[in-house]
Design a protein around this motif. Structure first.
Motif, PDB file in Angstrom:
ATOM      1  N   THR A 271       0.825  -1.218   0.000  1.00 39.11           N
ATOM      2  CA  THR A 271       0.000   0.000   0.000  1.00 39.11           C
ATOM      3  C   THR A 271       0.858   1.266   0.000  1.00 39.11           C
ATOM      4  O   THR A 271       0.350   2.348  -0.257  1.00 39.11           O
ATOM      5  CB  THR A 271      -0.972   0.038   1.200  1.00 39.11           C
ATOM      6  N   ALA A 272       2.157   1.132   0.280  1.00 41.59           N
ATOM      7  CA  ALA A 272       3.053   2.301   0.190  1.00 41.59           C
ATOM      8  C   ALA A 272       3.307   2.688  -1.264  1.00 41.59           C
ATOM      9  O   ALA A 272       3.761   3.801  -1.543  1.00 41.59           O
ATOM     10  CB  ALA A 272       4.378   2.014   0.901  1.00 41.59           C
ATOM     11  N   GLN A 273       3.027   1.795  -2.199  1.00 40.12           N
ATOM     12  CA  GLN A 273       3.217   2.122  -3.615  1.00 40.12           C
ATOM     13  C   GLN A 273       2.091   3.066  -4.038  1.00 40.12           C
ATOM     14  O   GLN A 273       0.917   2.756  -3.818  1.00 40.12           O
ATOM     15  CB  GLN A 273       3.168   0.852  -4.491  1.00 40.12           C
ATOM     16  N   PRO A 274       2.425   4.198  -4.659  1.00 43.63           N
ATOM     17  CA  PRO A 274       1.370   5.163  -5.015  1.00 43.63           C
ATOM     18  C   PRO A 274       0.316   4.595  -5.973  1.00 43.63           C
ATOM     19  O   PRO A 274      -0.821   5.064  -5.984  1.00 43.63           O
ATOM     20  CB  PRO A 274       2.134   6.324  -5.665  1.00 43.63           C
TER      21      PRO A 274
ATOM     22  N   VAL B 185      -1.025   1.656  -5.833  1.00 42.57           N
ATOM     23  CA  VAL B 185      -1.894   0.654  -5.221  1.00 42.57           C
ATOM     24  C   VAL B 185      -2.892   1.330  -4.287  1.00 42.57           C
ATOM     25  O   VAL B 185      -2.513   2.038  -3.357  1.00 42.57           O
ATOM     26  CB  VAL B 185      -1.077  -0.392  -4.442  1.00 42.57           C
TER      27      VAL B 185
ATOM     28  N   GLN C 289      -3.869   2.611   2.700  1.00 46.34           N
ATOM     29  CA  GLN C 289      -3.222   3.676   3.481  1.00 46.34           C
ATOM     30  C   GLN C 289      -4.281   4.417   4.292  1.00 46.34           C
ATOM     31  O   GLN C 289      -4.006   4.886   5.397  1.00 46.34           O
ATOM     32  CB  GLN C 289      -2.484   4.651   2.555  1.00 46.34           C
TER      33      GLN C 289
HETATM   34 MG    MG Z   1      -0.836   3.398  -2.067  1.00 49.68          MG
END
Ligand code: MG
Ligand code: WAQ
Ligand code: MG
Ligand code: MG
Length: 261
Positions: free
Chosen positions: A184-187, A189, A209
């Motif tokens: 979820t840290a990936q923009p 996702v 997030q």
């Molecule tokens: Mg994200």
């Protein structure tokens, strides 16, 4: 100090197709390599879902400068009575996080049926367009495996002490939180949906997030060998770039959530 990524995956051939049984990934100091490798061999050989006929163990040096710092997602638990209520709760959470109702329903049906062709389990995750129910992962047999991740040991220890009263300071939970935190840290996702393929484990989660890691206590029937993960991605995402980060960029959970658990 040298750090190494250690990965394991195991499978068993069924009617000419290798079927995934289990996998695991960690980042450890050189001095811990032998011990962790031994635990992975044990994990592969003693898995409740079956004995593998193939185990792959790989060890790779990790460059410390490349490590991505992750904050652990905060935890909540959504108590439900049965699978139907669990699926309704997961659907609701996914929609609140920005996934379309159609994509949420598609993902739930996919994990129910077995996401790989023939209703089998995958080694990795499904990438699903968050607006329209279109699968984006290049190989629907394999999926995308999030690798090269772990907790920083002292942060894991504080986390375990902090949530000890909830009775969930267990490897299955902290490994899932590490995955959900990296994903979820990936923009690109928006959210993740997961439930285990282990026949004795029925709690799964929805992560984002926005809400953190929300455990849903009943997402599949006891005894089912079917489970998986779906990552909901924004339309127009550069799939190759996202996959490369999920699979190859080393990441350590080295911060506790700023919000309460
Ligand atoms: Mg994200
Ligand atoms: N990357 C991508 N997909 C993965 C990964 C990974 N690193 N690890 C597992 N998967 C996929 C794969 O398709 C598995 O079949 C499926 O997820 C389930 O994996 O109480 O135990 O390790 O808070 O069986 C979540 C709830 C438990 C814990 C999840 O999953 C809690 C679990 P399992
Ligand atoms: Mg696992
Ligand atoms: Mg499993």
């Amino acid at each position: 100090m040298s750090l190494f990524s250690v990965r394991m995956r195991s499978s068993r051939e069924e009617q000419g197709t290798p079927v995934h049984i289990s996998g695991a990934e960690r980042i450890v100091a050189e001095t811990d390599l032998e011990r962790v490798a031994a635990t992975f061999v044990q994990r592969a050989m003693q898995h409740k879902n079956g004995t593998p006929d193939f185990v792959n163990l790989s060890i790779e040096r990790v460059c410390p400068e490349e490590i991505m710092s992750l904050e652990a997602l905060p935890i909540q638990t959504c108590d439900v009575e049965d699978v139907e209520e669990g699926h309704r709760a997961a659907h609701h959470l996914l929609c609140e996080a920005g996934v379309s109702s159609e994509s949420a329903n598609f993902a739930i049906a996919l994990l129910k049926a077995g996401p790989a062709p023939g209703g089998r389990v995958m080694r990795g995750a499904v990438l699903l367009d968050a607006e329209q129910p279109i699968r984006m992962e290049p190989d629907p047999h394999r999926g995308v495996r999030v690798s090269k991740l772990d907790w920083e040991p002292s942060v894991l220890e504080s986390w375990c002490n902090g949530i000890g009263h909830l009775g969930i300071a267990r490897p299955r939970v902290w490994e899932a939180i590490a995955i959900a935190s990296k994903v979820t840290a990936q923009p690109e996702v928006i959210a993740e949906l997961c439930w285990s393929d282990d026949q004795s484990y029925i709690t799964g989660y929805v992560a984002s997030q926005q809400f953190g890691y929300v455990r849903v206590t009943h997402l599949k029937p006891l005894g089912s060998l079917i489970g998986g993960r779906v990552f909901f991605i924004r339309a127009g995402t550069d799939i190759q770039s996202l996959i490369s980060r999920l699979e190859k960029q080393p990441a350590l959970v080295d911060r506790l959530p700023t919000r309460p658990y």
